[in-house]
Design an enzyme around this catalytic site. Structure first.
Site, PDB file in Angstrom:
ATOM      1  N   ARG A 108       1.197   4.502  -2.997  1.00  0.00           N
ATOM      2  CA  ARG A 108       0.700   5.853  -2.741  1.00  0.00           C
ATOM      3  C   ARG A 108       1.687   6.894  -3.243  1.00  0.00           C
ATOM      4  O   ARG A 108       2.904   6.703  -3.156  1.00  0.00           O
ATOM      5  CB  ARG A 108       0.452   6.060  -1.243  1.00  0.00           C
ATOM      6  CG  ARG A 108      -0.620   5.156  -0.676  1.00  0.00           C
ATOM      7  CD  ARG A 108      -1.104   5.655   0.655  1.00  0.00           C
ATOM      8  NE  ARG A 108      -0.111   5.573   1.721  1.00  0.00           N
ATOM      9  CZ  ARG A 108       0.000   4.554   2.564  1.00  0.00           C
ATOM     10  NH1 ARG A 108      -0.792   3.504   2.440  1.00  0.00           N
ATOM     11  NH2 ARG A 108       0.901   4.582   3.522  1.00  0.00           N
ATOM     12  N   HIS A 154       0.832  -1.203   0.000  1.00  0.00           N
ATOM     13  CA  HIS A 154       0.000   0.000   0.000  1.00  0.00           C
ATOM     14  C   HIS A 154       0.868   1.255   0.000  1.00  0.00           C
ATOM     15  O   HIS A 154       0.585   2.218  -0.723  1.00  0.00           O
ATOM     16  CB  HIS A 154      -0.916   0.004   1.231  1.00  0.00           C
ATOM     17  CG  HIS A 154      -2.140  -0.834   1.059  1.00  0.00           C
ATOM     18  ND1 HIS A 154      -3.397  -0.289   0.967  1.00  0.00           N
ATOM     19  CD2 HIS A 154      -2.302  -2.173   0.952  1.00  0.00           C
ATOM     20  CE1 HIS A 154      -4.286  -1.269   0.820  1.00  0.00           C
ATOM     21  NE2 HIS A 154      -3.646  -2.416   0.814  1.00  0.00           N
TER      22      HIS A 154
END
Length: 400
Positions: A275, A271
């Site tokens: 980003r 994750h």
């Protein structure tokens, strides 16, 4: 100032010649796009592409009045012939400004990748910015950057370019953001329109003439969105994509670090790598005060883990504690959260798991969690302008 989009596709066009992918196979009719080229007020041509004279004729225009042809990037493939009567195309050095006899001013904008952007100011004072494929402006500074009435950019390929413009005030809520250089990375038609609208942008068919400064078609970005989906459905990717074109996003991770759990650490790492570097991260389940604050967009991933923490705190896993006040306490926590979402003034995108369609859990605590998550999702969705369900990486809009 008027802009006619003689083409809106990637340099190789859409569909790409000989490409067997699903997007190219379905890019037909208005979704078929020639390489991007812009005709500004019939006098300025930005990018010379194959068949540009025929494209202008189909759009009801002539290139006979063009006084300047500017190139934004090197063109692959065979050399493009310059139609008779057109000036020789050139690329302007970064920072240099041209003043045309027609009253248009053009400034070359430096990019972080190959190519040149062009900021055009019309005789009426309206401003547009045209960026090359795969490029984002370099060296922007807050307070010194120009503001634009229209931005034409590779929104699908480089959403961070739009985020940079928004960060310094060059693109605002009234800026008409038009996606160009459209390629086969995103299915065209409804899916492309949905993704672009979430970013506050739009796409138009080849041959469309737009009036710079006319804001009627600027899409409204949903202020509150709930993204639902099962495990590995792509729900987090969908949520992150919705905010990729906005600066200073606050990513709220509700799962914590879980020391010693290597599988969880690997998930968190994936994750983080996905980003944008400009996003900030907060690891917390205390969402109510965060939602009450003014600030940039916030992405909450996810409500499922928030609920786990909330149920832990009220003793929901113990039947006696649940019956003796735990259930009532959890209902209060959920009401506080949904009330905070209702009052939130910042853009909110929240992710949650949809678990009610699978196998019935074998334990009472598992069934309790499933039921409470269903109630939480329904209550949260009631406060959102847009609700999206992601299945196998495909987003279905349930509301909005």
């Amino acid at each position: 100032m008027e802009v006619t989009l003689l083409g809106t596709g990637a340099p190789l066009g859409l569909p790409r010649p000989g490409c067997p992918c699903a997007v190219c196979a379905t890019a037909l009719g208005p979704d078929a796009r020639a390489a991007t080229a812009l005709l500004v007020d019939g006098t300025l041509l930005l990018d010379l592409t194959p068949g540009v004279a025929f494209a202008a004729a189909r759009a009801g225009h002539s290139l006979g009045g063009v006084r300047q042809v500017l190139l934004s990037h090197p063109h692959d493939g065979p050399p493009v012939e310059v139609p008779a009567g057109l000036p020789q195309p050139v690329r302007v050095p970064d920072g240099r400004e041209l003043t045309l006899l027609t009253g248009h001013r053009v400034r070359a904008v430096a990019m972080d990748a190959g190519g040149t952007g062009y900021a055009v100011t019309g005789p009426d004072g309206q401003r547009l910015l045209y960026l090359p494929p795969g490029g984002a402006p370099a060296g922007l500074e807050n307070g010194t950057a120009e503001s634009y009435d229209m931005v034409l950019a590779d929104v699908e390929g480089r959403p961070d370019a739009l985020a940079r413009l928004r960060a310094v005030g060059s693109a605002g809520p009234a800026t008409d953001v038009v996606a160009v250089h459209l390629d086969h990375g995103v299915p065209q038609g409804a899916e492309s329109r949905r993704r672009l609208a979430a970013a506050g942008a739009r796409a138009v068919p080849d041959g469309t003439t737009l009036v710079v400064g006319a804001y009627d078609e600027v899409p409204d970005v949903p202020r509150r969105t709930l993204v639902l989906g099962g495990a590995r459905s792509g729900k987090s990717v969908e949520a992150e994509r919705r905010l990729a074109a906005f600066p200073d996003v606050l990513y709220v991770a509700t799962g914590g670090t879980r020391g010693g759990d290597t599988e969880w650490a690997a998930r968190v790492s994936v994750h983080r790598e996905r980003r944008p570097g400009s996003w900030r991260t907060a690891e917390t389940t205390d969402l109510v005060p965060l939602l009450a604050e003014e600030g940039p967009p916030v992405l909450i991933d996810c409500l499922s883990l928030w609920l786990t923490d909330a149920m832990d705190s009220v003793g929901a896993w113990d039947d006696a504690e649940w019956a003796g006040g735990g259930e009532k306490a959890l209902r209060k926590r959920v009401r506080e959260l949904t009330s905070a979402v209702r009052s939130a003034r910042r853009t909110v995108v929240a992710v949650s798991n949809e678990v009610g369609s699978g196998i019935v859990p074998a334990t009472a605590s598992g069934r309790r969690y499933r039921d409470e998550l269903g109630r939480l999702n329904a209550a949260f969705a009631d406060e959102c302008e847009q609700v999206v369900l992601v299945v196998s990486g495909q987003a279905a809009v349930l509301r909005g």
